[in-house]
Design an enzyme around this catalytic site. Sequence first.
Site, PDB file in Angstrom:
ATOM      1  N   ASP A  85       4.842   9.709   1.078  1.00  0.00           N
ATOM      2  CA  ASP A  85       3.477   9.218   1.263  1.00  0.00           C
ATOM      3  C   ASP A  85       2.521  10.272   1.800  1.00  0.00           C
ATOM      4  OD1 ASP A  85       3.630   6.519   0.373  1.00  0.00           O
ATOM      5  OD2 ASP A  85       4.808   6.039   2.146  1.00  0.00           O
ATOM      6  N   ASP A 112       4.355   2.807  -5.893  1.00  0.00           N
ATOM      7  CA  ASP A 112       3.343   3.354  -4.985  1.00  0.00           C
ATOM      8  C   ASP A 112       3.238   4.875  -5.091  1.00  0.00           C
ATOM      9  OD1 ASP A 112       4.957   1.109  -4.134  1.00  0.00           O
ATOM     10  OD2 ASP A 112       3.812   1.005  -2.277  1.00  0.00           O
TER      11      ASP A 112
END
Length: 397
Positions: free
Chosen positions: A114, A172
């Site tokens: 991330d 994601d």
Amino acid sequence: MKSYPILTICLLLLLSGCQSSGNQEIKKIEQICKESVEQYRILSGLFPHGRFPVSYFVENDSLAVTSSGGWVSGFYPGTLLYLYEETKDEQTLAEAERILQLLEKEQFNTRTHDIGFMMYCSFGNALRVAPKPEYHQILENSAKSLIERYEPNVGCIKSWDSSDSSFLVIIDNMMNLELLFHVSETTGKPIYRDIAISHADHTIQNHFRENYSSYHVVNYDSKTGYIIQKRTAQGLADESAWARGQAWGIYGYTMVYRFTKDRKYLDFAQHIADFILNHPNLPEDKIPYWDFDVTGGPRDASAAAIIASGLLELSCYVNNDMAQTYRDAAQQMLYSLSSDEYRAKDGKEGGFLLKHSVGNFPGNRDVNVPLIYADYYYIEALLRQKKLECGENLYAN
């Protein structure tokens, strides 16, 4: 033809450009941003030094926070920078730069996929609206850290670590590719772009069903690249369409097209858009339930904000008829999000901007609450809408 409430029709009639009748919609966006600055001043006073806001719980008046290593840490400074871009409020910029200093060390974090969310949504925006020379190196170091998680045998960047040979990739992760494309362009080094394309291509092959809905998690064997399992972690079921996962898909492939100009990514983004916009379970106000396979329960404002922002960019790359379809849908989403039903009242919700998002419904975490990434993509979408109405390009490239 689908009918809309009369207020929506009035809104859409107003959205005809900067030269239209007093430009009421542009003024509305500007007012929302000014009010959001005041909301974030409240938020900035609620969390301790060294922490980053995540969510707010009305029932016990408490704020959820995370460290700089939390996946959402980049969204608070990113939202501040968007608000500074619009309002030129110096106090907002000062707060963004304060917390960027706390986030800076994450450029060397190789333990998370991330880092794109964390560093590009923050330092990427800072480089654009309030640049400093060191931001270039911070972003390159962040990209170096991200590609440490790439496995050629799989063709993807690993999302979640595992104690065995499992190689877990979540939808994601498409969003973290923007960091790699940006750094490849600014440094002239093709490795970042090549890895981003490999990840995007393998995700097309393995993450999506025939109807262009996405699985949440694909588990590969790290040594062979073979698929072990396709499942969910935050959706209703393995074969359901988790709402935010579909949002990451449409936004992610539109972004990949922006950098590559490869038509297959544009076509794929349109297929995902068609799945979302034509889904029978999409409510009238176009704010999806937390999963497209449910017909009740919490809505997910974060998914709507991401989808709206993605649709607005997608509208820039297609023919006029489809562009209008995507803009109309995005405008309806933003109209709904800006209504009293979803937008926080001044001084409420701990300073967050939007209510009614869902983090992880099966895990009973952050359900029907404000979420920092919902705010980020909401403001991004509003600013994209303003630029389009003023005839401006979203991106120079």
